[in-house]
Design a protein around this motif. Structure first.
Motif, PDB file in Angstrom:
ATOM      1  N   GLU A  88       0.823  -1.196   0.000  1.00 29.17           N
ATOM      2  CA  GLU A  88       0.000   0.000   0.000  1.00 29.17           C
ATOM      3  C   GLU A  88       0.859   1.250   0.000  1.00 29.17           C
ATOM      4  OE1 GLU A  88      -3.536   0.392   2.692  1.00 29.17           O
ATOM      5  OE2 GLU A  88      -2.258   1.931   3.523  1.00 29.17           O
ATOM      6  N   ILE A  89       0.357   2.237  -0.726  1.00 29.12           N
ATOM      7  CA  ILE A  89       0.880   3.598  -0.585  1.00 29.12           C
ATOM      8  C   ILE A  89      -0.299   4.450  -0.166  1.00 29.12           C
ATOM      9  CG2 ILE A  89       1.744   5.614  -1.823  1.00 29.12           C
ATOM     10  CD1 ILE A  89       3.034   3.605  -3.802  1.00 29.12           C
ATOM     11  N   ARG A  90      -0.128   5.232   0.867  1.00 31.52           N
ATOM     12  CA  ARG A  90      -1.197   6.165   1.224  1.00 31.52           C
ATOM     13  C   ARG A  90      -0.615   7.541   1.505  1.00 31.52           C
ATOM     14  NH1 ARG A  90      -4.607   4.462   6.160  1.00 31.52           N
ATOM     15  NH2 ARG A  90      -4.957   2.584   4.925  1.00 31.52           N
ATOM     16  N   MET A  91      -1.388   8.541   1.106  1.00 34.74           N
ATOM     17  CA  MET A  91      -0.948   9.928   1.303  1.00 34.74           C
ATOM     18  C   MET A  91      -2.147  10.719   1.792  1.00 34.74           C
ATOM     19  SD  MET A  91      -1.078  13.219  -0.147  1.00 34.74           S
ATOM     20  CE  MET A  91      -1.510  13.056  -1.874  1.00 34.74           C
ATOM     21  N   GLY A  92      -1.921  11.543   2.771  1.00 32.02           N
ATOM     22  CA  GLY A  92      -3.003  12.376   3.280  1.00 32.02           C
ATOM     23  C   GLY A  92      -2.591  13.041   4.571  1.00 32.02           C
ATOM     24  N   GLU A  93      -3.569  13.457   5.340  1.00 34.16           N
ATOM     25  CA  GLU A  93      -3.285  14.240   6.538  1.00 34.16           C
ATOM     26  C   GLU A  93      -3.436  13.377   7.785  1.00 34.16           C
ATOM     27  OE1 GLU A  93      -4.918  15.660   3.802  1.00 34.16           O
ATOM     28  OE2 GLU A  93      -2.940  16.563   3.505  1.00 34.16           O
ATOM     29  N   VAL A  94      -2.477  13.518   8.676  1.00 39.67           N
ATOM     30  CA  VAL A  94      -2.560  12.818   9.954  1.00 39.67           C
ATOM     31  C   VAL A  94      -2.391  13.832  11.087  1.00 39.67           C
ATOM     32  CG1 VAL A  94      -1.755  10.559   9.181  1.00 39.67           C
ATOM     33  CG2 VAL A  94      -0.099  12.287   9.875  1.00 39.67           C
ATOM     34  N   ALA A  95      -3.011  13.523  12.211  1.00 42.93           N
ATOM     35  CA  ALA A  95      -2.922  14.395  13.376  1.00 42.93           C
ATOM     36  C   ALA A  95      -1.610  14.134  14.111  1.00 42.93           C
ATOM     37  CB  ALA A  95      -4.098  14.141  14.305  1.00 42.93           C
ATOM     38  N   VAL A  96      -1.006  15.207  14.625  1.00 45.13           N
ATOM     39  CA  VAL A  96       0.183  15.077  15.467  1.00 45.13           C
ATOM     40  C   VAL A  96      -0.250  15.338  16.906  1.00 45.13           C
ATOM     41  CG1 VAL A  96       2.489  15.960  15.962  1.00 45.13           C
ATOM     42  CG2 VAL A  96       1.655  15.907  13.609  1.00 45.13           C
ATOM     43  N   GLU A  97       0.043  14.395  17.769  1.00 44.47           N
ATOM     44  CA  GLU A  97      -0.379  14.518  19.164  1.00 44.47           C
ATOM     45  C   GLU A  97       0.835  14.486  20.079  1.00 44.47           C
ATOM     46  OE1 GLU A  97      -4.716  12.433  19.436  1.00 44.47           O
ATOM     47  OE2 GLU A  97      -2.989  11.095  19.468  1.00 44.47           O
ATOM     48  N   GLU A 116       3.042   7.384   3.090  1.00 43.74           N
ATOM     49  CA  GLU A 116       3.529   6.161   3.704  1.00 43.74           C
ATOM     50  C   GLU A 116       3.522   5.052   2.665  1.00 43.74           C
ATOM     51  OE1 GLU A 116       0.868   3.786   6.247  1.00 43.74           O
ATOM     52  OE2 GLU A 116       2.351   4.066   7.840  1.00 43.74           O
ATOM     53  N   CYS A 117       4.591   4.270   2.639  1.00 44.82           N
ATOM     54  CA  CYS A 117       4.630   3.117   1.752  1.00 44.82           C
ATOM     55  C   CYS A 117       4.983   1.885   2.567  1.00 44.82           C
ATOM     56  CB  CYS A 117       5.661   3.319   0.642  1.00 44.82           C
ATOM     57  SG  CYS A 117       5.868   1.839  -0.366  1.00 44.82           S
ATOM     58  N   GLY A 148       8.392   2.900   4.503  1.00 41.11           N
ATOM     59  CA  GLY A 148       8.851   4.231   4.092  1.00 41.11           C
ATOM     60  C   GLY A 148       7.843   5.285   4.497  1.00 41.11           C
ATOM     61  N   LEU A 149       8.328   6.389   5.020  1.00 41.28           N
ATOM     62  CA  LEU A 149       7.438   7.495   5.397  1.00 41.28           C
ATOM     63  C   LEU A 149       8.165   8.801   5.116  1.00 41.28           C
ATOM     64  CD1 LEU A 149       4.662   8.049   7.075  1.00 41.28           C
ATOM     65  CD2 LEU A 149       6.253   8.803   8.832  1.00 41.28           C
ATOM     66  N   HIS A 177       3.953  14.993   0.039  1.00 39.69           N
ATOM     67  CA  HIS A 177       3.640  13.993  -0.975  1.00 39.69           C
ATOM     68  C   HIS A 177       4.951  13.570  -1.628  1.00 39.69           C
ATOM     69  CE1 HIS A 177       0.905  12.755  -4.584  1.00 39.69           C
ATOM     70  NE2 HIS A 177       1.561  11.759  -4.056  1.00 39.69           N
ATOM     71  N   GLY A 178       5.525  12.501  -1.154  1.00 41.39           N
ATOM     72  CA  GLY A 178       6.842  12.073  -1.635  1.00 41.39           C
ATOM     73  C   GLY A 178       6.832  10.586  -1.916  1.00 41.39           C
ATOM     74  N   GLU A 179       6.114  10.220  -2.957  1.00 45.05           N
ATOM     75  CA  GLU A 179       5.859   8.807  -3.194  1.00 45.05           C
ATOM     76  C   GLU A 179       7.109   8.051  -3.613  1.00 45.05           C
ATOM     77  OE1 GLU A 179       1.913   8.740  -4.645  1.00 45.05           O
ATOM     78  OE2 GLU A 179       2.487   7.180  -6.048  1.00 45.05           O
ATOM     79  N   ARG A 180       7.882   8.657  -4.500  1.00 48.52           N
ATOM     80  CA  ARG A 180       9.095   8.002  -5.001  1.00 48.52           C
ATOM     81  C   ARG A 180      10.047   7.741  -3.839  1.00 48.52           C
ATOM     82  NH1 ARG A 180      11.049  12.067  -8.068  1.00 48.52           N
ATOM     83  NH2 ARG A 180       9.763  11.516  -9.858  1.00 48.52           N
TER      84      ARG A 180
END
Lengths: 310, 378
Positions: free
Chosen positions: B245-254, B273-274, B295-296, B300-303
């Motif tokens: 899986e590759i996913r890209m989007g917004e995550v909360a920082v706590e 994240e890959c 990979g994280l 947006h840094g898929e490569r």
């Protein structure tokens, strides 16, 4: 170490969590702490320095910071200088022996801005000398500190690139690999083929890279009255040679160490003893030799009658 | 008579003045704003944030502007600023499972809970130069001629038609690796209680544990990791990866301040994240199962995330009892050389004066030649 008492008030401030952030007065850069680094970082570096002094020639890892100058430009030396410098100090910065090379100018200006310290080009007047690739010709004295900029702190890296392995070799004082290299050089070329960054044994225990100074300068390190500190920023290592410590260039009984120097006299001051730069004057093989240590050369020229210098 | 070259200080000042002129370019053209860089060169900003190890779009855009678009120089500017900031704590681990997804693709399942979401990707664009983009304004086909016109307002007219939207699915988007883990097919990662080490405060030492390796890779140079990751696919390291899986989007920082005792959200960041799924033949004590390469990256840094996942997995060779023969499997080789700020410093420092060393080399070579010629004559 004249720098330490002067830096103590700031260190107390660090213990309380405070810093000496400049308001821009006294010519210092506003918004930055004295010497650029924050007090906790300076304290971390001083602790590393104490350990380094206690184990002469041993490379101590430290949490090297990113500096506003690139790695390779002297970030290790700059961090060491920043950690020991105080407002009472007088700083000299040389690159290739000269005070007026661009990188020396740049580093000197950096410290004038972030530490507000006095600078000098006179070896005798300096309390701290930061250097790249040379040791001044004028003998250093007690109380002075010389800070070397170090690109590769590991003397064995050309023979063994893996750091985990070289650490083991240092721990066991297993330096056979380097002796074999020197032996092979002599067998093949009749002499050791290393002319700078010539490996030295410190206090009879640790093999050390003297930084890329010409082998000509190596003997000056032996039992030097000044404190010698070495900073490698990118490689994140600090090491030291305390005053009056034995520093021996590696050699063999039947092939003693031979420093390299151009067999000529300085075209400006006439010195037969100083280390010389070769200057190409035309494209027909014309060349002259001049002192690489500009302060030494200027001092000698000033002491001579005018006609003699011309 | 020879006089030593002087005037380093004046030369430096003149060089800086010239550099500033070059950076600005033709003053008849409108100056690029930091906001424009942030909006329209967003992937450059993402890369600089990742390699500069500092999530701040505004500062990264400023660094790109100041560095004239040299992204390694920009990452360096950002790092040199970052190092002066106080470090007041560590966040809780990001929950990428709860990511607000903009893109999510899996190469291992045709369909899966949450579905495939292409998102804003180059993947299926045909790489044909779009000359329409060369027009500053509608109806001006030749930007070279027209661009001198004053008073350009960039936004007008050339905004692309808005992309069609669909209502967000309420269904959760579980991570593919979690789906595999339910069946026991994916080697579990054991969460550590200890605060992870901080590469920016403590120097690397070897053997490096996985959190340190991942930190170094996350800051590492995209090009270097790309090349290394590629090498593992071509047989230098024997990888058998699938993109779980590759996913890209917004995550909360706590963060969880000790005096509060419960977590509070301090903001949201964009990450990619890959998770690569790799074969593992098993050992005497363990049955065959899949192992993870992770990979994280910021933004947006898929490569980069994919290359990082390949290299992360290959660096686990020793841990998994695999033969380590390739460069990508050597942690010293990878971790000491993946940092582009360090690498560029040491490569580029060769242009600083080395007169003194070169002089001693000259004398040495002359001596050695003289000896050799004398011996040959005898």
């Amino acid at each position: 170490m004249s720098a330490v008492p002067a830096a103590r008030p700031a260190e107390d401030a660090a213990a309380e969590g405070g810093e000496d952030r400049s308001d821009g007065s006294a010519g210092r850069l506003a918004g930055y702490n004295l010497g650029y680094l924050d007090e906790n970082t300076k304290r971390m570096i001083r602790r590393t320095l104490l350990k380094a002094v206690a184990i002469p020639g041993h490379q101590v890892p430290f949490g090297s910071r990113e500096m506003p100058l690139p790695y390779g430009w002297g970030t290790g030396g700059i961090q060491v200088t920043a950690a020991v410098i105080g407002p009472e100090d007088r700083l000299k910065v040389i690159d290739q022996g000269a005070d007026d090379t661009t990188n020396a100018v740049s580093i000197r200006r950096f410290f004038a801005r972030v530490a507000g310290v006095a600078t000098t080009e006179r070896t005798r007047e300096a309390s701290i000398i930061q250097t790249r690739h040379r040791i001044p010709e004028t003998p250093l004295r007690e109380g002075q500190i010389i800070v070397y900029q170090v690109p590769m702190p590991e003397p064995l890296f050309r023979l063994e690139p893996r750091v985990a392995e070289t650490r083991r070799m240092h721990a066991l004082a297993d330096y056979g690999l380097m002796h074999v290299k020197l032996y092979e050089d002599i067998a093949r070329h009749g002499q050791v083929a290393i002319s700078y960054n010539y490996p030295v044994m410190v206090n009879g225990r640790y093999l050390m890279a003297p930084s890329p100074i010409p082998s000509f300068d190596n003997p000056k390190m032996d039992r030097m009255p000044a404190l010698q500190l070495f900073g490698a920023g990118r490689e994140k290592r600090i090491y030291a040679v305390p005053p009056y410590t034995a520093v021996k260039s590696l050699d063999f009984e039947d092939h003693p160490f031979q420093p390299v120097r151009a067999p000529a006299a300085c075209a400006l001051c006439g010195s037969q003893e100083s280390y010389l730069d070769e200057v190409v004057t035309d494209d027909r093989g014309g060349r002259i030799f001049v002192c690489s240590d500009t302060d030494y050369c200027h001092t000698r020229q000033a002491a001579q009658p005018r006609e003699a210098a011309e | 008579m020879y006089v030593a070259v002087k005037g380093g200080e004046r030369a430096i000042e003149a060089a800086h003045a010239w550099l500033a002129e070059e950076r600005r370019g033709d003053p008849a053209l409108p100056e690029l704003s930091v906001e424009q860089i942030g909006q329209q060169l967003g992937l450059a900003v993402d890369r600089v944030m990742a390699e500069g190890a500092c999530f701040d779009r505004g500062l990264a855009a400023l660094a790109i502007k100041q560095a004239r678009g040299d992204l390694i120089e920009a990452a360096f500017l950002l790092r040199a600023y970052r190092t002066t900031l106080p470090r007041f704590g560590a966040s809780l681990p990001l929950d990428t499972g709860a990511m607000r997804i903009r893109r999510r693709v899996s190469a291992t399942y045709k369909d899966l809970p949450g579905g495939q979401v292409l998102g804003p990707t180059f993947d299926y664009t045909h790489r044909l130069l779009d000359f329409a983009l060369a027009c500053d304004r509608p109806g001006s086909p030749d930007p070279g001629r027209e661009s001198q016109a004053p008073g350009l307002t960039a936004a007008e007219g050339n905004a692309p038609p808005s992309a069609p939207e669909a209502p967000a699915k309420a269904a959760a988007m579980p991570r593919v690796t979690s789906i595999l883990a339910q069946e026991g097919l994916m080697q579990p990662e054991t969460p550590g209680e200890a605060e992870p080490p901080d590469l920016t405060r403590e120097p690397l030492s070897f053997p490096a544990d996985r959190p340190v390796r991942l930190q170094a890779l996350a800051r590492g140079d995209e090009g270097f990791l790309l090349g290394l990751g590629y090498s593992t696919q071509r047989g230098y390291g024997n990888a058998h990866p699938f993109v779980g899986e590759i996913r890209m989007g917004e995550v909360a920082v706590e963060i969880e301040p000790p005096e509060l005792g419960f977590p509070i959200e301090i903001g949201e960041i964009t990450v990619t994240e890959c998770q690569m799924v790799n074969q593992f033949a098993g050992s005497k004590t363990e049955p065959a199962q899949f192992t993870r390469g992770y990979g994280l990256t910021f933004g947006h840094g898929e490569r980069k995330a994919m290359a990082m996942a390949l290299v992360d997995r290959s660096l686990r060779a020793a841990e998994l009892g695999e033969e380590a023969t390739a460069p990508a499997q050597s942690e010293e080789f990878v971790l000491y050389h993946c940092d582009n700020v360090e690498a560029t410093g040491f490569v580029e420092h060769l242009k600083l004066p080395h007169y003194v060393d070169f002089q001693s080399e000259l004398e040495k070579i002359r001596q050695m030649r003289a000896t050799a010629l004398r011996e040959a004559a005898e």
